[in-house]
Design a protein around this motif. Sequence first.
Motif, PDB file in Angstrom:
ATOM      1  N   GLN A 293       0.808  -1.212   0.000  1.00 49.05           N
ATOM      2  CA  GLN A 293       0.000   0.000   0.000  1.00 49.05           C
ATOM      3  C   GLN A 293       0.844   1.266   0.000  1.00 49.05           C
ATOM      4  OE1 GLN A 293      -3.371  -0.181   2.950  1.00 49.05           O
ATOM      5  NE2 GLN A 293      -2.268  -2.001   3.628  1.00 49.05           N
ATOM      6  N   ALA A 294       0.233   2.339  -0.478  1.00 48.31           N
ATOM      7  CA  ALA A 294       0.784   3.681  -0.375  1.00 48.31           C
ATOM      8  C   ALA A 294      -0.294   4.581   0.200  1.00 48.31           C
ATOM      9  CB  ALA A 294       1.216   4.190  -1.746  1.00 48.31           C
ATOM     10  N   GLY A 295       0.126   5.524   1.028  1.00 44.86           N
ATOM     11  CA  GLY A 295      -0.821   6.457   1.618  1.00 44.86           C
ATOM     12  C   GLY A 295      -0.376   7.885   1.373  1.00 44.86           C
ATOM     13  N   THR A 296      -1.207   8.682   0.691  1.00 44.92           N
ATOM     14  CA  THR A 296      -0.901  10.081   0.433  1.00 44.92           C
ATOM     15  C   THR A 296      -1.973  10.967   1.065  1.00 44.92           C
ATOM     16  OG1 THR A 296      -2.102  10.085  -1.667  1.00 44.92           O
ATOM     17  CG2 THR A 296       0.233   9.493  -1.743  1.00 44.92           C
ATOM     18  N   VAL A 297      -1.664  12.240   1.251  1.00 47.39           N
ATOM     19  CA  VAL A 297      -2.594  13.124   1.961  1.00 47.39           C
ATOM     20  C   VAL A 297      -3.052  14.305   1.115  1.00 47.39           C
ATOM     21  CG1 VAL A 297      -1.571  12.532   4.185  1.00 47.39           C
ATOM     22  CG2 VAL A 297      -0.752  14.541   2.967  1.00 47.39           C
ATOM     23  N   GLY A 298      -2.691  14.328  -0.173  1.00 45.47           N
ATOM     24  CA  GLY A 298      -2.981  15.494  -0.998  1.00 45.47           C
ATOM     25  C   GLY A 298      -4.364  15.551  -1.604  1.00 45.47           C
ATOM     26  N   GLY A 299      -5.186  14.515  -1.360  1.00 47.59           N
ATOM     27  CA  GLY A 299      -6.488  14.462  -2.009  1.00 47.59           C
ATOM     28  C   GLY A 299      -7.409  15.615  -1.674  1.00 47.59           C
ATOM     29  N   GLY A 300      -7.151  16.286  -0.559  1.00 44.56           N
ATOM     30  CA  GLY A 300      -8.000  17.414  -0.178  1.00 44.56           C
ATOM     31  C   GLY A 300      -7.564  18.734  -0.766  1.00 44.56           C
ATOM     32  N   SER A 301      -6.547  18.717  -1.628  1.00 44.24           N
ATOM     33  CA  SER A 301      -6.001  19.968  -2.159  1.00 44.24           C
ATOM     34  C   SER A 301      -7.009  20.747  -2.990  1.00 44.24           C
ATOM     35  CB  SER A 301      -4.752  19.673  -2.997  1.00 44.24           C
ATOM     36  OG  SER A 301      -3.755  19.052  -2.232  1.00 44.24           O
ATOM     37  N   LEU A 302      -7.821  20.049  -3.791  1.00 47.35           N
ATOM     38  CA  LEU A 302      -8.837  20.749  -4.568  1.00 47.35           C
ATOM     39  C   LEU A 302      -9.883  21.380  -3.663  1.00 47.35           C
ATOM     40  CD1 LEU A 302      -9.726  18.777  -7.824  1.00 47.35           C
ATOM     41  CD2 LEU A 302      -8.622  20.993  -7.608  1.00 47.35           C
ATOM     42  N   GLY A 303     -10.209  20.710  -2.557  1.00 48.14           N
ATOM     43  CA  GLY A 303     -11.141  21.289  -1.599  1.00 48.14           C
ATOM     44  C   GLY A 303     -10.583  22.560  -0.976  1.00 48.14           C
ATOM     45  N   TRP A 304      -9.273  22.527  -0.667  1.00 46.83           N
ATOM     46  CA  TRP A 304      -8.611  23.733  -0.155  1.00 46.83           C
ATOM     47  C   TRP A 304      -8.666  24.855  -1.188  1.00 46.83           C
ATOM     48  CZ3 TRP A 304      -4.162  25.571  -2.654  1.00 46.83           C
ATOM     49  CH2 TRP A 304      -3.585  26.703  -2.071  1.00 46.83           C
ATOM     50  N   PHE A 305      -8.396  24.533  -2.446  1.00 46.53           N
ATOM     51  CA  PHE A 305      -8.413  25.535  -3.511  1.00 46.53           C
ATOM     52  C   PHE A 305      -9.815  26.122  -3.672  1.00 46.53           C
ATOM     53  CE2 PHE A 305      -8.327  27.212  -7.806  1.00 46.53           C
ATOM     54  CZ  PHE A 305      -7.062  27.760  -7.906  1.00 46.53           C
ATOM     55  N   ARG A 306     -10.824  25.265  -3.596  1.00 47.46           N
ATOM     56  CA  ARG A 306     -12.213  25.745  -3.684  1.00 47.46           C
ATOM     57  C   ARG A 306     -12.507  26.751  -2.576  1.00 47.46           C
ATOM     58  NH1 ARG A 306     -15.959  21.421  -1.515  1.00 47.46           N
ATOM     59  NH2 ARG A 306     -14.832  22.199   0.313  1.00 47.46           N
ATOM     60  N   ASP A 307     -12.120  26.401  -1.345  1.00 49.72           N
ATOM     61  CA  ASP A 307     -12.442  27.258  -0.205  1.00 49.72           C
ATOM     62  C   ASP A 307     -11.698  28.586  -0.244  1.00 49.72           C
ATOM     63  OD1 ASP A 307     -14.022  25.184   0.672  1.00 49.72           O
ATOM     64  OD2 ASP A 307     -12.557  24.425   2.121  1.00 49.72           O
ATOM     65  N   GLN A 308     -10.473  28.580  -0.756  1.00 48.16           N
ATOM     66  CA  GLN A 308      -9.650  29.794  -0.728  1.00 48.16           C
ATOM     67  C   GLN A 308      -9.744  30.623  -2.011  1.00 48.16           C
ATOM     68  OE1 GLN A 308      -8.340  30.611   2.148  1.00 48.16           O
ATOM     69  NE2 GLN A 308      -9.015  28.647   2.984  1.00 48.16           N
ATOM     70  N   PHE A 309      -9.902  29.966  -3.159  1.00 51.02           N
ATOM     71  CA  PHE A 309      -9.822  30.679  -4.431  1.00 51.02           C
ATOM     72  C   PHE A 309     -10.980  30.343  -5.379  1.00 51.02           C
ATOM     73  CE2 PHE A 309      -5.441  29.668  -3.016  1.00 51.02           C
ATOM     74  CZ  PHE A 309      -5.030  30.961  -2.693  1.00 51.02           C
ATOM     75  N   GLY A 310     -11.942  29.575  -4.928  1.00 51.26           N
ATOM     76  CA  GLY A 310     -12.996  29.114  -5.825  1.00 51.26           C
ATOM     77  C   GLY A 310     -14.360  29.706  -5.563  1.00 51.26           C
ATOM     78  N   GLN A 311     -14.391  30.967  -5.110  1.00 52.77           N
ATOM     79  CA  GLN A 311     -15.683  31.577  -4.804  1.00 52.77           C
ATOM     80  C   GLN A 311     -16.564  31.713  -6.042  1.00 52.77           C
ATOM     81  OE1 GLN A 311     -12.751  32.719  -3.832  1.00 52.77           O
ATOM     82  NE2 GLN A 311     -12.758  32.785  -1.592  1.00 52.77           N
ATOM     83  N   VAL A 312     -15.951  32.034  -7.184  1.00 51.71           N
ATOM     84  CA  VAL A 312     -16.726  32.180  -8.420  1.00 51.71           C
ATOM     85  C   VAL A 312     -17.351  30.853  -8.818  1.00 51.71           C
ATOM     86  CG1 VAL A 312     -16.578  32.679 -10.886  1.00 51.71           C
ATOM     87  CG2 VAL A 312     -15.372  34.137  -9.244  1.00 51.71           C
ATOM     88  N   GLU A 313     -16.538  29.794  -8.814  1.00 48.70           N
ATOM     89  CA  GLU A 313     -17.063  28.471  -9.185  1.00 48.70           C
ATOM     90  C   GLU A 313     -18.116  27.987  -8.201  1.00 48.70           C
ATOM     91  OE1 GLU A 313     -13.027  28.837 -11.013  1.00 48.70           O
ATOM     92  OE2 GLU A 313     -13.902  29.272  -9.063  1.00 48.70           O
ATOM     93  N   THR A 314     -17.908  28.279  -6.927  1.00 48.61           N
ATOM     94  CA  THR A 314     -18.881  27.850  -5.921  1.00 48.61           C
ATOM     95  C   THR A 314     -20.223  28.534  -6.144  1.00 48.61           C
ATOM     96  OG1 THR A 314     -17.115  27.469  -4.303  1.00 48.61           O
ATOM     97  CG2 THR A 314     -19.355  27.723  -3.450  1.00 48.61           C
TER      98      THR A 314
END
Length: 512
Positions: A293-314
């Motif tokens: 197995q491999a375990g990474t933690v970056g999967g939430g990066s798009l969620g972070w981008f949405r919250d910080q820079f994605g107001q228009v798309e939201t």
Amino acid sequence: MRYLITIDVGTSSTKTALWDVDGNTIAESSKPYPLDRPEPLWAEIDGMIWWQAIGDTVRQVMAKSDVSPHDISGIGVDGVSWTLIPVDGQVTPLHPAMIWLDRRSTEQAQWLKSLPAADQLVQLNGNRLDEAYITSKLLWLKQHHPEIFDRAHQFLDATGFITAKLSGEFICDYTQAYGYHFFDVSNLCWDAPAADTIGIPLGKMPRLCASTEVVGTLTPQAAEHLGLHAGVPIIAGCLDAAAGALGAGVTRPGYTNEQGGQAGGMAVSLDHVVIEPRLIFSPHVVPGQYILQAGTVGGGSLGWFRDQFGQVETSAAALLNQSPFELFSQQASSTPPGANGVIFLPYMAGERTPLWSSTLRGSFFGLTYNTTHADMLRAIMEGCAFAVYDNLEIAEQHGVSVSEYLGSGGATQSAVWCQIKADIYGKPYTVARRSDGGEGGHSLGLFALTAYGTGLVDDIGMCVESLLPNRTTHEPSLKNHALYQELFQIYRSVSRKLMDDYERLASIIQER
């Protein structure tokens, strides 16, 4: 008619499902709960919160259906990894459960690494000595709460705790046992010399067994708590990641699953033991198979981008009745592979495999005045895939061959992201779904295990495969793969060069 109940005890919620014998979901219920973080590196929860969530969700699925408690033929459980919960003889928790996110035992992990037998422990168990595993948590408990350590009747993992609450039997299934570095992964047994070296009395460790073994039946006390009848067979259950891999279609050696969620990664099934401390190794739930197995933690990066820079798309998504992530995917598709020279390191909460660093942080590399919103979105998608590919390359260095690459999780909703992954990995990327369009996942894997354990099916793999008939495959572009091979070398180089700098940065911030 006969029915099965599956219980998935996750990090943030418990999800329970009621199934008929044909693998149709009759009812589902979930209950969220918070983690306690009394100190920066701690992550714990009262085990009785899990038990209450199980009681509530089982009662809810039964209430949603017209199924009689008399018709329940089996119960299967999975639980989070690397969890320590000491209990007394009545299965009462003596200390909050320290789960996989808990890293308080750094000092104890360092002591383990300093032992003359440290390399032997890694070779025995197949996994690195790290504070995330249960071994160092046991030593932390022994040092800081010796009275609890001595009083404990058994040291249990998350799955074993729930199974004991249901059946009164103390067990540890093979897929959870690798969290202890006195577990012999080749022979599937506790190793007495290793336990003695570490200082753990094996008399306090539960019996080891296969995930599909019926370990007991539902006790009258547990039956009252769940609103069921006593005597229902209980299987040993397993690690949640193993159930998820099985439910995604990892049924044969070479089959590989990538989980595209907040905690991502990949799991490839093998028919032999591989020792690679940069990755994670455990028995699979399918007899005779293992999971690298491999375990990474970056999967939430798009969620972070949405919250910080994605107001228009939201805002636009709400008007269009779409997800902001659909709009993100459309934008990412407008930018060529390579994101116009922008590379994203998705270490937003450090990184697990293969770097094992809690001080690494996310970075955009290659920004210019010409960099666009779309470039950054595509770079995030590519960076998350590079993080998984970093692990896949290490696995392939050990001769691991991927015969089928299966995607699961929220990221599979984006055809753009799936194609990026196919191009980066250079392999067909397949998303397998149920006939109703839903994913497999933990609950489906648990259903197959429970059905096999209780004698309702003869073959675990065929059961899963029959329930995932719909497949969409994204074929890789050789041209794009060649480009990504070059970009990955830069990604890998930058990630290693920044490790020391991020460690120094963390020290500076902590001192302020």
